[in-house]
Structure formats: C-alpha cells, structure tokens
Design a protein around this motif. Structure first.
Motif, PDB file in Angstrom:
ATOM      1  N   ARG A  20       5.942  35.369  -3.570  1.00 51.96           N
ATOM      2  CA  ARG A  20       7.291  35.779  -3.173  1.00 51.96           C
ATOM      3  C   ARG A  20       7.230  36.892  -2.122  1.00 51.96           C
ATOM      4  N   GLN A  23       6.581  35.552   1.262  1.00 48.65           N
ATOM      5  CA  GLN A  23       7.807  34.960   1.816  1.00 48.65           C
ATOM      6  C   GLN A  23       8.714  36.026   2.404  1.00 48.65           C
ATOM      7  N   GLU A  24       8.608  37.240   1.879  1.00 50.39           N
ATOM      8  CA  GLU A  24       9.412  38.371   2.363  1.00 50.39           C
ATOM      9  C   GLU A  24       8.726  39.117   3.504  1.00 50.39           C
ATOM     10  N   GLN A  25       7.645  38.546   4.020  1.00 53.88           N
ATOM     11  CA  GLN A  25       6.901  39.150   5.137  1.00 53.88           C
ATOM     12  C   GLN A  25       6.272  40.498   4.767  1.00 53.88           C
ATOM     13  N   ASN A 228      10.762  36.379  -8.912  1.00 54.35           N
ATOM     14  CA  ASN A 228      11.883  36.415  -7.970  1.00 54.35           C
ATOM     15  C   ASN A 228      12.911  37.466  -8.363  1.00 54.35           C
ATOM     16  N   GLU A 232      13.595  40.743  -5.959  1.00 59.05           N
ATOM     17  CA  GLU A 232      14.953  40.934  -5.443  1.00 59.05           C
ATOM     18  C   GLU A 232      15.492  42.299  -5.848  1.00 59.05           C
ATOM     19  N   LEU A 235      13.654  45.060  -3.775  1.00 58.91           N
ATOM     20  CA  LEU A 235      14.102  45.093  -2.388  1.00 58.91           C
ATOM     21  C   LEU A 235      15.530  45.615  -2.247  1.00 58.91           C
TER      22      LEU A 235
END
Length: 252
Positions: A20, A23-25, A228, A232, A235
């Motif tokens: 994950r 995917q969020e760089q 996830n 989330e 972040l």
C-alpha cells in the motif's frame, strides 16, 4: 520524500503495508529474514527506492548493526518523514506457565519488545540531528490488555510494548518534539500467526476451538483491509501520539 521502514515485511500485515505504501509513492525499506519478491517488483515498476535487509530480530547485536546501517542509509537522503513500522512479532511459546521452554520465551521478548525499543531509540536519536519527522507505529494486540491462558509471554510482551509506546510519546511531548509514536492493534487477521495458534493443543491453549472457528466461519480480517485502513489513517495526519488504536476504530 517519505520513507517507510517495515519489520516483518515479507508476509502478512507487513507485506500488505509495504504494497500500500508503494502505491502511495512512499519509498520502502523491508526488514525480514527473507525478501518478498512481489514487493521488490512493485517498487521497481513504480520507480521507487526500495531496499531489503535480512535481520534476525531475536539477536540484539544483529538488530543494532542492521538498523544502524538502515538509519545511515535513509537519513543521508534527507527525507521529510520516516514511517517506522515495528510490525514483526511471534506468538510462541503457546503453553501454560510451568511448562514453558526458556529459548522461545527469550526469543518472544526479544522480537516483540526489545527489538522495537532498540529500533525506536536509534531512529529518534538520529532524528534529533535532522529536520526529519519520525512517526513510529508499534503493532500490538488485544492480548496486551486481556489475559489469555497459554499466551502469558505474548500478552506480557505486547503489554510492555504498549507501555513503552505511551512512555516514549510522553517524553517526546515533554521535549516539544513533533515526532509521534502510536500502537496499533490489528485485530484477528488471516495470517501465519493464526495458523500457528490453530496448530497448538487444547492443553496448551484453552481457547483453541474458538480460534479454529474464526477460520471456519471466515471471521478473520484480511491483511490488506487492515493495512489500507491503517495507512489511510496515518496519511490523514490525525494520529494522537501515545494512543493505542484498534482496527475497529479505523474501519468505522
């Protein structure tokens, strides 16, 4: 750039967290005895920095050596933020007090409690000399606050991790630091740890049938769902340092 260091990244929750984050760089440093090739490939496809380090977290000297190298590697890149996931954990020994073997007892405390303390201490020490924000996520368990027959060592190590988290957060607040440290309880997940629990005996673990039922009735949380929800939340920037978060709070 943001960097994440994840112990126990080769499988289960650690693997899901790593995927994950990519995917969020967010650049990933994975730490486990064996490398997960899927994580490596995903990072390569995204053009992100990725590094794997093999480490036996039960060996104090190895933890110090490996994480000194990791910290040096990351801090010299002047990252804006480091997410440190102390995720690796073991549940063994599963047995009643009076029947415990010394070796797995020591290994449990080393991996579940001593390693996170040493790693957190190292990164917060290094961060004092930089502008880098460090956020520590200690993966704990509901067993930290609930006595479970047969899990005396696991319950104790996770309770210790909770107290370490709360105390370290209190100290950082006293220093007017922006660094944050939380504990996260992921609930009952469908992982290798659950397989270990189900392979124990009724004599060693009274609640064995209940945990077998979790699997049979498909009541175990999937690691990617847990990861996830956690990422989330992280972040969002709303985490409260020193708090022990439960997965059910994040899934609402």
């Amino acid at each position: 750039m943001k960097y994440a260091v994840i112990t126990g990244a080769s499988k289960g929750l650690g693997e899901a967290i790593a995927k994950r984050l990519i995917q969020e760089q967010i650049a990933v440093v994975s730490v486990s005895r064996f490398e997960n090739e899927e994580i490596k490939k995903l990072a390569w496809e995204k053009g992100l920095f990725y590094q794997h380090y093999s480490c036996n977290l039960a060996l104090e000297e190895e933890v110090q050596e490996v994480f000194m190298e990791i910290a040096h590697c990351i801090f010299q890149k002047n990252p804006t933020e480091i997410l440190l996931f102390n995720n690796a954990g073991v549940i063994e020994p599963i047995d009643m007090v009076g029947h415990l073997d010394q070796t797995p007892v020591i290994r449990n405390i080393q991996i579940n409690l001593i390693a996170p303390i040493l790693i957190t201490n190292l990164f917060l020490s290094k961060a004092q000399l930089t502008e880098t924000l460090v956020q520590v996520i200690n993966v704990t368990s509901g067993a930290a606050v609930r006595s479970i027959e047969g899990w005396s060592v696991y319950c104790s190590s996770k309770a210790g991790l909770n107290m370490f988290t709360q105390t370290a957060a209190l100290e950082q607040a006293e220093l007017n630091s922006n660094h944050k440290i939380i504990a996260f309880s992921p609930g009952v997940m469908d992982t290798k740890m659950q397989e270990t629990i189900r392979s124990s005996t009724k004599d060693a673990f009274k609640d064995l049938e209940q945990f077998k039922e979790y699997k049979e009735k498909d009541l175990l949380l999937k690691p990617d769902i847990v990861a996830n929800a956690l990422i989330e939340f992280l972040l969002s920037g709303n985490l409260e340092s020193g708090k022990v978060y439960q997965i059910n709070d994040l899934l609402k």
